[in-house]
Design an enzyme around this catalytic site. Structure first.
Site, short mmCIF file in Angstrom:
data_model
loop_
_atom_site.label_atom_id
_atom_site.label_comp_id
_atom_site.label_asym_id
_atom_site.label_seq_id
_atom_site.Cartn_x
_atom_site.Cartn_y
_atom_site.Cartn_z
N SER A 149 0.76 -1.18 0.17
CA SER A 149 -0.04 0.04 -0.03
C SER A 149 0.82 1.47 -0.06
O SER A 149 2.18 1.27 0.40
CB SER A 149 -0.74 -0.04 1.38
OG SER A 149 -1.57 -1.26 1.28
N1 SAM Z 1 -0.15 -4.69 4.02
C1 SAM Z 1 0.41 -5.53 2.94
C2 SAM Z 1 2.11 -5.11 2.82
O1 SAM Z 1 2.44 -4.31 3.50
O2 SAM Z 1 2.42 -5.42 1.58
C3 SAM Z 1 -0.39 -5.14 1.77
C4 SAM Z 1 -1.57 -5.86 1.70
S1 SAM Z 1 -2.20 -6.02 -0.02
C5 SAM Z 1 -2.90 -4.21 -0.22
C6 SAM Z 1 -3.39 -6.93 0.60
C7 SAM Z 1 -3.29 -8.43 0.84
O3 SAM Z 1 -4.51 -8.90 1.36
C8 SAM Z 1 -2.94 -9.27 -0.13
O4 SAM Z 1 -1.71 -9.84 0.01
C9 SAM Z 1 -3.91 -10.35 -0.48
O5 SAM Z 1 -3.64 -11.51 -0.88
C10 SAM Z 1 -4.60 -10.51 1.13
N2 SAM Z 1 -6.06 -10.86 1.21
C11 SAM Z 1 -6.94 -10.67 0.58
N3 SAM Z 1 -8.01 -11.45 1.06
C12 SAM Z 1 -7.52 -11.92 2.36
C13 SAM Z 1 -8.20 -12.79 3.28
N4 SAM Z 1 -9.37 -13.16 3.24
N5 SAM Z 1 -7.34 -13.52 4.26
C14 SAM Z 1 -6.00 -12.95 4.33
N6 SAM Z 1 -5.34 -12.09 3.38
C15 SAM Z 1 -6.22 -11.68 2.25
#
Ligand code: SAM
Length: 217
Positions: free
Chosen positions: A61
């Site tokens: 992000s």
């Molecule tokens: N905070 C992270 C970073 O520093 O890289 C970025 C997160 S990214 C915007 C969102 C993440 O949420 C993705 O890696 C995606 O695979 C994960 N995600 C989506 N749905 C999810 C779920 N139900 N449970 C766990 N992770 C999930």
């Protein structure tokens, strides 16, 4: 320019200049080397004011958005924090700098394993990792954990995260992007006297939260 200098400028121009004032959040951003969490291809854009691709169609992000979410949570040194969406592990590291324990869940195994290996290498010893659907929270977590003080969801949810709110302690706060698959509003939920209070904090765009209490894949 050295990454260290780019990091200082990012904190100055993207966070402090826009009103981020929680010193714990600022110090964490000054300390964690974002360049280690970014893929080779995007390295030169590490400290830019936008999200970046991290593989598996996911993103790290925008720094400012992460800072806003962390500040809204009013993180304390004693907090146990649940993070949904580990991604590359950057936010996990920022959280681990401030709070006592971080419980992080990522649904994509490849991302989780790579974040885990990097965070271990960086000698964070207060992080617990889980691969799975974080939209349902972390059931049967350690016996010593009776709920979470704070919950941060880094993916966009279609509705109120009731399963996660059940795992939030009294007095706790949860921050989540909520809306459609392509546009969300940042919402903070707070549990007070058993009631859930909701506050909106403007528009944002996150990848979708995929799972039982999220979107279909
Ligand atoms: N905070 C992270 C970073 O520093 O890289 C970025 C997160 S990214 C915007 C969102 C993440 O949420 C993705 O890696 C995606 O695979 C994960 N995600 C989506 N749905 C999810 C779920 N139900 N449970 C766990 N992770 C999930």
């Amino acid at each position: 320019m050295r990454f260290e200098d780019q990091r200082d400028i990012m904190v100055q121009e993207q966070l402090l200049a826009r009103g981020i004032s929680d010193i714990k959040v600022i110090n964490a951003f000054l300390k964690v080397p974002r360049e280690l969490f970014v893929t080779e291809k995007w390295l030169e854009f590490t400290y830019m004011d936008h999200p970046l691709q991290i593989g598996c169609e996911q993103t790290i992000s925008q720094p400012y958005m992460v800072a806003v979410m962390m500040e809204l949570l009013e993180l304390q040194a004693t907090d146990k924090v649940l993070e949904i969406g580990t991604g590359c592990g950057y936010v996990t590291a920022l959280l681990a700098e401030i709070v006592s324990e971080v419980f992080t869940i990522e649904r994509i195994e490849e991302l989780l394993l790579s974040a885990k290996s990097l965070l271990k290498e960086l000698e964070y010893n207060n992080i617990y990792f889980k691969c799975g659907d974080g939209s349902v929270g972390w059931v049967n977590v350690l016996p010593s954990v009776s709920g979470f003080d704070k919950i941060i969801v880094s993916a966009g949810s279609p509705g109120r995260p009731d399963l996660l709110l059940k795992q939030l302690k009294e007095g706790g706060k949860l921050v989540i992007p909520q809306g459609t698959r392509s546009f969300q509003e940042l919402i903070v939920y707070e549990k007070k006297n058993g009631n859930i209070i909701e506050n909106k904090h403007g528009g944002c765009v996150f990848v979708p939260l995929i799972g039982k209490d999220g979107w279909d894949d």
